[in-house]
Scaffold this motif. Structure first.
Motif, PDB file in Angstrom:
ATOM      1  N   ALA A  12       8.302   1.505  11.675  1.00 16.24           N
ATOM      2  CA  ALA A  12       7.807   0.319  10.964  1.00 16.24           C
ATOM      3  C   ALA A  12       8.572  -0.943  11.325  1.00 16.24           C
ATOM      4  CB  ALA A  12       7.870   0.550   9.451  1.00 16.24           C
ATOM      5  N   GLY A  13       8.993  -1.053  12.591  1.00 12.91           N
ATOM      6  CA  GLY A  13       9.558  -2.306  13.076  1.00 12.91           C
ATOM      7  C   GLY A  13       8.448  -3.295  13.395  1.00 12.91           C
ATOM      8  N   PRO A  14       8.778  -4.431  14.027  1.00 13.32           N
ATOM      9  CA  PRO A  14       7.755  -5.443  14.315  1.00 13.32           C
ATOM     10  C   PRO A  14       6.589  -4.927  15.155  1.00 13.32           C
ATOM     11  CG  PRO A  14       9.948  -6.383  14.564  1.00 13.32           C
ATOM     12  CD  PRO A  14      10.142  -4.912  14.362  1.00 13.32           C
ATOM     13  N   GLY A  15       6.867  -4.070  16.149  1.00 15.69           N
ATOM     14  CA  GLY A  15       5.787  -3.542  16.973  1.00 15.69           C
ATOM     15  C   GLY A  15       4.881  -2.607  16.204  1.00 15.69           C
ATOM     16  N   LEU A  32       1.211   4.307   8.661  1.00 12.08           N
ATOM     17  CA  LEU A  32       2.488   3.865   9.218  1.00 12.08           C
ATOM     18  C   LEU A  32       3.569   4.794   8.669  1.00 12.08           C
ATOM     19  CD1 LEU A  32       3.820   1.537  10.898  1.00 12.08           C
ATOM     20  CD2 LEU A  32       3.908   0.217   8.775  1.00 12.08           C
ATOM     21  N   ILE A  33       4.329   5.456   9.568  1.00 16.38           N
ATOM     22  CA  ILE A  33       5.392   6.376   9.144  1.00 16.38           C
ATOM     23  C   ILE A  33       6.749   5.770   9.479  1.00 16.38           C
ATOM     24  CG2 ILE A  33       6.369   8.683   9.384  1.00 16.38           C
ATOM     25  CD1 ILE A  33       3.659   9.696  10.293  1.00 16.38           C
ATOM     26  N   GLU A  34       7.631   5.684   8.496  1.00 13.89           N
ATOM     27  CA  GLU A  34       8.980   5.133   8.680  1.00 13.89           C
ATOM     28  C   GLU A  34      10.006   6.124   8.143  1.00 13.89           C
ATOM     29  OE1 GLU A  34      12.392   3.405   9.254  1.00 13.89           O
ATOM     30  OE2 GLU A  34      10.560   2.559  10.127  1.00 13.89           O
ATOM     31  N   LYS A  35      10.983   6.476   8.975  1.00 16.13           N
ATOM     32  CA  LYS A  35      11.957   7.496   8.582  1.00 16.13           C
ATOM     33  C   LYS A  35      12.899   7.017   7.475  1.00 16.13           C
ATOM     34  CE  LYS A  35      15.294   6.393  12.233  1.00 16.13           C
ATOM     35  NZ  LYS A  35      16.048   6.923  13.395  1.00 16.13           N
ATOM     36  N   GLU A  36      13.095   5.681   7.360  1.00 14.14           N
ATOM     37  CA  GLU A  36      13.961   5.133   6.312  1.00 14.14           C
ATOM     38  C   GLU A  36      13.112   4.633   5.155  1.00 14.14           C
ATOM     39  OE1 GLU A  36      17.122   5.415   6.726  1.00 14.14           O
ATOM     40  OE2 GLU A  36      17.306   5.721   8.889  1.00 14.14           O
ATOM     41  N   TRP A  37      13.831   4.278   4.072  1.00 12.00           N
ATOM     42  CA  TRP A  37      13.161   3.597   2.955  1.00 12.00           C
ATOM     43  C   TRP A  37      13.356   2.095   3.139  1.00 12.00           C
ATOM     44  CZ3 TRP A  37      10.060   6.038  -0.486  1.00 12.00           C
ATOM     45  CH2 TRP A  37      10.163   7.425  -0.549  1.00 12.00           C
ATOM     46  N   ARG A  97      14.698  -7.669   5.825  1.00  5.23           N
ATOM     47  CA  ARG A  97      13.701  -8.439   5.080  1.00  5.23           C
ATOM     48  C   ARG A  97      12.503  -8.789   5.954  1.00  5.23           C
ATOM     49  NH1 ARG A  97      15.682 -13.470   3.663  1.00  5.23           N
ATOM     50  NH2 ARG A  97      14.024 -13.674   2.126  1.00  5.23           N
ATOM     51  N   PHE A  98      12.769  -9.149   7.202  1.00  6.28           N
ATOM     52  CA  PHE A  98      11.698  -9.525   8.124  1.00  6.28           C
ATOM     53  C   PHE A  98      10.756  -8.352   8.379  1.00  6.28           C
ATOM     54  CE2 PHE A  98      10.309  -9.894  12.661  1.00  6.28           C
ATOM     55  CZ  PHE A  98       9.486 -10.996  12.523  1.00  6.28           C
ATOM     56  N   ASP A  99      11.327  -7.187   8.681  1.00  5.81           N
ATOM     57  CA  ASP A  99      10.497  -6.018   8.956  1.00  5.81           C
ATOM     58  C   ASP A  99       9.665  -5.624   7.739  1.00  5.81           C
ATOM     59  OD1 ASP A  99      11.797  -6.144  11.365  1.00  5.81           O
ATOM     60  OD2 ASP A  99      12.551  -4.092  11.324  1.00  5.81           O
ATOM     61  N   GLN A 100      10.284  -5.676   6.556  1.00  5.16           N
ATOM     62  CA  GLN A 100       9.541  -5.343   5.339  1.00  5.16           C
ATOM     63  C   GLN A 100       8.388  -6.322   5.109  1.00  5.16           C
ATOM     64  OE1 GLN A 100      11.604  -5.712   1.541  1.00  5.16           O
ATOM     65  NE2 GLN A 100      10.605  -3.865   0.795  1.00  5.16           N
ATOM     66  N   PHE A 101       8.603  -7.579   5.427  1.00  4.62           N
ATOM     67  CA  PHE A 101       7.578  -8.607   5.288  1.00  4.62           C
ATOM     68  C   PHE A 101       6.385  -8.304   6.196  1.00  4.62           C
ATOM     69  CE2 PHE A 101       5.929 -12.928   6.337  1.00  4.62           C
ATOM     70  CZ  PHE A 101       5.586 -13.341   5.045  1.00  4.62           C
ATOM     71  N   LEU A 102       6.670  -7.873   7.443  1.00  5.25           N
ATOM     72  CA  LEU A 102       5.589  -7.543   8.366  1.00  5.25           C
ATOM     73  C   LEU A 102       4.835  -6.285   7.920  1.00  5.25           C
ATOM     74  CD1 LEU A 102       7.083  -8.261  11.906  1.00  5.25           C
ATOM     75  CD2 LEU A 102       5.913  -9.808  10.337  1.00  5.25           C
ATOM     76  N   VAL A 103       5.567  -5.325   7.349  1.00  6.22           N
ATOM     77  CA  VAL A 103       4.904  -4.131   6.807  1.00  6.22           C
ATOM     78  C   VAL A 103       3.969  -4.521   5.669  1.00  6.22           C
ATOM     79  CG1 VAL A 103       5.293  -2.012   5.495  1.00  6.22           C
ATOM     80  CG2 VAL A 103       6.670  -2.484   7.521  1.00  6.22           C
ATOM     81  N   LYS A 104       4.419  -5.408   4.819  1.00  4.90           N
ATOM     82  CA  LYS A 104       3.578  -5.869   3.705  1.00  4.90           C
ATOM     83  C   LYS A 104       2.269  -6.462   4.231  1.00  4.90           C
ATOM     84  CE  LYS A 104       3.504  -9.149  -0.164  1.00  4.90           C
ATOM     85  NZ  LYS A 104       4.241 -10.248  -0.843  1.00  4.90           N
ATOM     86  N   LEU A 114       4.049   5.806   4.850  1.00  5.51           N
ATOM     87  CA  LEU A 114       4.790   6.984   4.425  1.00  5.51           C
ATOM     88  C   LEU A 114       6.252   6.717   4.772  1.00  5.51           C
ATOM     89  CD1 LEU A 114       4.761   9.908   3.336  1.00  5.51           C
ATOM     90  CD2 LEU A 114       4.332  10.677   5.678  1.00  5.51           C
ATOM     91  N   GLU A 115       7.083   6.488   3.742  1.00  2.76           N
ATOM     92  CA  GLU A 115       8.488   6.156   3.956  1.00  2.76           C
ATOM     93  C   GLU A 115       9.375   7.379   3.744  1.00  2.76           C
ATOM     94  OE1 GLU A 115       9.789   2.268   2.189  1.00  2.76           O
ATOM     95  OE2 GLU A 115       7.816   2.371   1.233  1.00  2.76           O
ATOM     96  N   GLY A 116      10.573   7.323   4.343  1.00  4.74           N
ATOM     97  CA  GLY A 116      11.540   8.396   4.166  1.00  4.74           C
ATOM     98  C   GLY A 116      11.115   9.706   4.790  1.00  4.74           C
TER      99      GLY A 116
END
Length: 400
Positions: A12-15, A32-37, A97-104, A114-116
């Motif tokens: 869930a980075g910028p790409g 979107l699957i992200e290994k971290e929260w 914060r930037f990455d979370q904003f793009l995910v939003k 799907l986080e974590g």
């Protein structure tokens, strides 16, 4: 949870978030699957070129830490010069914060997340791709995007990693709050500082943000020679007069998966790699956010086009990258090899001819190409040396 999707994006980075946003916006069922929260800390300078902000196309002010109008250059923290612009040349962000904003933004378009959850393995099976999670659950999708960084599980699963020792570098950084800083010049709050000459095949940097300074160094591995970055970071920080002794509490490192070859393979069948997973980092500057976002858009476009034409997206994506990203990065790669070999000459040329710095700002803004920039630098080097080029320099220039 639905176990089948049109598109699954790993990372869930910028790409990854950009790919998910465009796929979901087009009506594809996207996970979107992200290994971290989220938000999670991401060691990165967090410098956005203006062309990156323009490419994203929406208001970034909620997550901007600073707007940059100039660059201070030094060589071994001496031989200083500055370039300035009336218009912004870059923006600084904290990647969490930037990455979370793009995910939003992706979720607003209808993507799911799907986080974590860590992906352990991916495998193409017939007309679908199977994604196995760490806890054993298996998901299926028609198309898979690997946006899971330099140590990409997706790339490893499909043997898409580069040859050993090719295309890797390393960066380390520390976040230092302003309370630990003495007499940082107020006039420098909207400038970044780049220092050359100390770091093998790289540079040191200081990025002023809202609550402190992001300070780091980065360099590329060349000819199989690896660098221990910590002594270089310590020497760089110790040379900055405004940092109190002993105030560097935490240092984090990260890989720099550089672009390494114009023929590098970044896709296979229904699986596409974007951003760091595809080694789409500028080999000259280490900048990767722009290429992550751009490749994410191209990946989504290839998937949509492939569904319209009922063909595999792999060739479509590879061809799009060749034209829109690889063609420019191959010039950055050739020039980076010259700069890393003749760093002092390159620095002298940049300082002596300020219009070169202005031209490079146009590259950052997307108004000029690396090819035209490199050609101008070579001309100016000939002027500076009055045509008296050594055979070593001639040979190196002929390869750029």
């Amino acid at each position: 949870m639905n176990l089948s999707y049109d598109v699954i994006v790993v990372g869930a980075g910028p790409g990854g978030s950009t790919t998910a946003r465009f796929c979901a916006q087009a009506g594809l069922k996207t996970l979107l699957i992200e290994k971290e929260w989220l938000p999670r800390y991401k060691p990165c300078g967090g410098c956005l070129s203006t062309k990156t902000a323009q490419l994203l196309g929406f208001d970034l002010s909620p997550v901007l830490e600073n707007t940059i109008y100039g660059v201070h250059f030094t060589y071994c923290l001496k031989d200083h010069f500055t370039i300035r612009s009336e218009q912004p040349i870059a923006f600084l962000v904290m990647r969490g914060r930037f990455d979370q904003f793009l995910v939003k933004k992706a979720l607003e378009m209808g993507a799911e997340i799907l986080e974590g959850e860590k992906v352990e393995r991916v495998e193409e099976k017939g007309q679908q791709v199977e994604v196995e999670l760490a806890r054993g659950k298996k998901l299926r999708c028609e198309h898979l995007i690997g946006a899971d960084g330099p140590e990409s599980i997706v790339a490893k699963s499909l043997s898409l990693l580069p040859p050993k020792d090719d295309g890797y570098g390393i960066g380390v950084e520390s976040e230092i709050p302003f309370r630990s800083i003495i007499n940082f010049p107020k006039e420098d709050l909207h400038h970044i500082h780049l220092d050359f000459g100390r770091i093998p095949s790289g540079y040191g940097w200081v990025f002023p943000k809202r609550e402190g300074l992001s300070i780091g160094i980065g360099g590329m591995f060349r000819d199989g020679v690896k660098m221990n970055p910590r002594p270089h970071l310590n020497a760089f920080i110790n040379g900055l007069s405004y940092i109190k002794e002993g105030e560097v509490k935490k240092v984090l490192g990260h890989s720099l998966p550089s672009f390494y070859d114009e023929g590098q393979k970044v896709s296979q069948g229904k699986v596409l790699l974007v951003g760091d997973a595809a080694h789409l980092i500028d080999p000259l500057t280490g900048e990767g956010i722009y290429y992550a976002v751009r490749s994410g858009m191209l990946a989504a476009g290839a998937i949509l086009q492939s569904k319209e034409k009922d063909i595999s997206p792999s060739n479509l994506y590879q061809e799009a990258l060749q034209v829109q990203i690889f063609e420019d990065l191959k010039w950055a790669l050739q020039f980076s090899r010259f700069v890393n070999r003749f760093t002092k000459l390159s620095y002298r040329t940049l300082k002596h001819y300020p219009e070169l710095a202005d031209l490079y700002l146009q590259v950052l803004k997307g108004r000029e190409t690396y090819r035209s920039f490199v050609a101008r630098v070579k001309d100016r080097m000939r002027d500076l040396l009055k045509g008296r080029l050594s055979e070593k320099i001639k040979r190196a220039m002929a390869r750029t």
